[in-house]
Design an enzyme around this catalytic site. Structure first.
Site, short mmCIF file in Angstrom:
data_model
loop_
_atom_site.label_atom_id
_atom_site.label_comp_id
_atom_site.label_asym_id
_atom_site.label_seq_id
_atom_site.Cartn_x
_atom_site.Cartn_y
_atom_site.Cartn_z
N LYS A 1 71.58 -26.09 36.16
CA LYS A 1 70.36 -25.64 36.26
C LYS A 1 69.24 -26.62 35.56
CE LYS A 1 70.73 -22.04 32.98
NZ LYS A 1 70.46 -20.51 32.61
N TYR B 1 44.68 -34.11 14.60
CA TYR B 1 43.80 -32.94 14.66
C TYR B 1 43.77 -32.41 13.46
CZ TYR B 1 43.32 -34.05 19.79
OH TYR B 1 43.14 -34.70 20.91
N MET C 1 49.13 -34.57 22.59
CA MET C 1 49.49 -34.38 23.92
C MET C 1 50.15 -35.79 24.29
SD MET C 1 47.63 -33.91 27.62
CE MET C 1 47.40 -31.95 27.11
N ARG D 1 69.45 -7.81 31.91
CA ARG D 1 68.16 -8.53 32.52
C ARG D 1 68.58 -8.51 34.24
NH1 ARG D 1 69.56 -14.99 31.03
NH2 ARG D 1 71.80 -15.08 31.93
#
Length: 365
Positions: free
Chosen positions: A43, A257, A307, A138
């Site tokens: 998966k 940053y 990013m 779940r």
């Protein structure tokens, strides 16, 4: 390594190298320890490694089938020519049943309404697996609420039953308790289905106690450790990125940053062409722990990862535009393991692998 991959030109910015032979070897190892058939979990694009490539490679171990999370993931395997059973773990909804049959997929069912609707389709539905909730909380039928639907489950279409352990990597007795609940639930059925499976990677590597008819290895196939004292698989991936900029940073000057790193002395900073859009954690460089391997040296990641770019402190070492840095993997006799890089990132290995973005080409060996 510097610019080529086994005779091929490397991508221009950043990439993942995948050793499929190691995936197969890891599969053979877990199958040998558990002593039963495999239902490999592929998966989330095989945890980011590449579901089609991994599944095709694992055909060599003749697994029972493959496990995916969604109909779309199963359809991708079918389109690639995978013919073995594909079990979809996402709880199935009746409005999607046609899609399961269109792609020849096996649903996981865990409530009376969906079970009844699937069985009502007869041969137009086919095999299904029953999810039994033994403590994960779940999805699935609660283990102690099987009896009210036992008569409904008296059908040849019930091919398998399974559960999922919440703490198989711990030696706290919880997996054993869940296994007993699972066996008790199956014992209340009118017939035992041919395939019982409960073991994820950690449980499978603990030996034959949890093996039953099949095991569902996932993260161990991809080179991660799954618990203290358990076998560690062969490394599968290397994550590499090119240097795209090099600059001198003076003492007291900042990088990234929020001026999130300040140079304690004159140094050289190399910028790598990989960032948080590719799955590198933004905070990776804030604790002064994480390093990359560049030209035979360990270079700390500094400042916030941006990013598309990551900065590393080269010190008085060598760095030039186009050089290749290794974030995960081996280079020049040094190594960063997947487990180590995930720990620096404050992530599970599963998170790190699955989060490596689609912008990164996967290069298979």
């Amino acid at each position: 390594m510097n610019g080529s991959i086994r005779g091929r030109q490397a991508p221009s910015r950043a990439w993942i190298e995948v050793n499929l032979a190691a995936v197969v070897e890891n599969a053979r190892t877990v199958a040998r320890v558990a002593g039963t058939r495999l239902l490999p979990v592929v998966k989330a694009n095989a945890y980011g490694v590449g579901a089609v490539a991994v599944s095709k490679a694992l055909e060599a171990v003749e697994p029972w089938g493959y496990g995916v999370a969604t109909i779309e993931e199963g359809a991708e395997l079918r389109a690639a020519g995978i013919a073995r059973p594909v079990l979809v773990f996402m709880p199935a909804r009746p409005d999607l049943f046609e899609a399961y049959r269109a792609h020849g997929l096996t649903p996981a069912l865990g409530d009376r309404a969906s079970i009844h609707a699937w069985i009502a389709r007869g041969a137009g539905g086919g095999a299904f697996h029953l999810e039994i909730d033994t403590g994960m909380g779940r999805s699935g039928v609660r283990w102690d609420e099987i009896e009210p639907i036992a008569q409904l489950l008296d059908t040849p279409y019930l091919e398998g039953c399974y559960t999922h352990f919440h703490s198989a990597d711990r030696r706290d007795g919880s997996a054993e308790a869940q296994l007993e609940h699972f066996k008790a639930a199956v014992g209340r059925l009118a017939r035992r289905p041919p395939l019982l499976h409960v073991a994820n990677s950690a449980a499978a590597l603990r030996g034959k106690a949890f093996a039953l008819d099949a095991i569902r290895p996932g993260i161990c196939l991809y080179g991660a450790s799954v618990g203290e004292g358990l076998p560690i698989g062969k490394p599968v991936i290397a994550l590499r990125a090119r240097v795209v900029s090099v600059r001198t940073v003076q003492r007291g000057e900042s990088v990234s940053y929020n001026a999130s790193w300040t140079a304690p002395h004159h140094t050289t900073v190399a910028t790598l062409g990989i960032g948080y859009a590719d799955g590198v954690r933004r905070s990776l460089g804030l604790k002064a722990e994480a390093t990359v391997l560049l030209n035979g040296a360990r270079c700390p990641v500094v400042g916030l990862v941006t990013m598309d770019l990551t900065m590393v402190d080269v010190g008085d070492g060598r760095a030039a535009v186009g050089d290749v840095a290794t974030l995960v993997g081996e280079a020049d006799g040094l190594g960063n393991t997947l487990d180590q890089f995930a720990a620096w990132s404050g992530m599970l290995q599963h998170e790190l692998l699955a989060g490596l973005g689609p912008r990164l080409p996967r290069i298979y060996d």
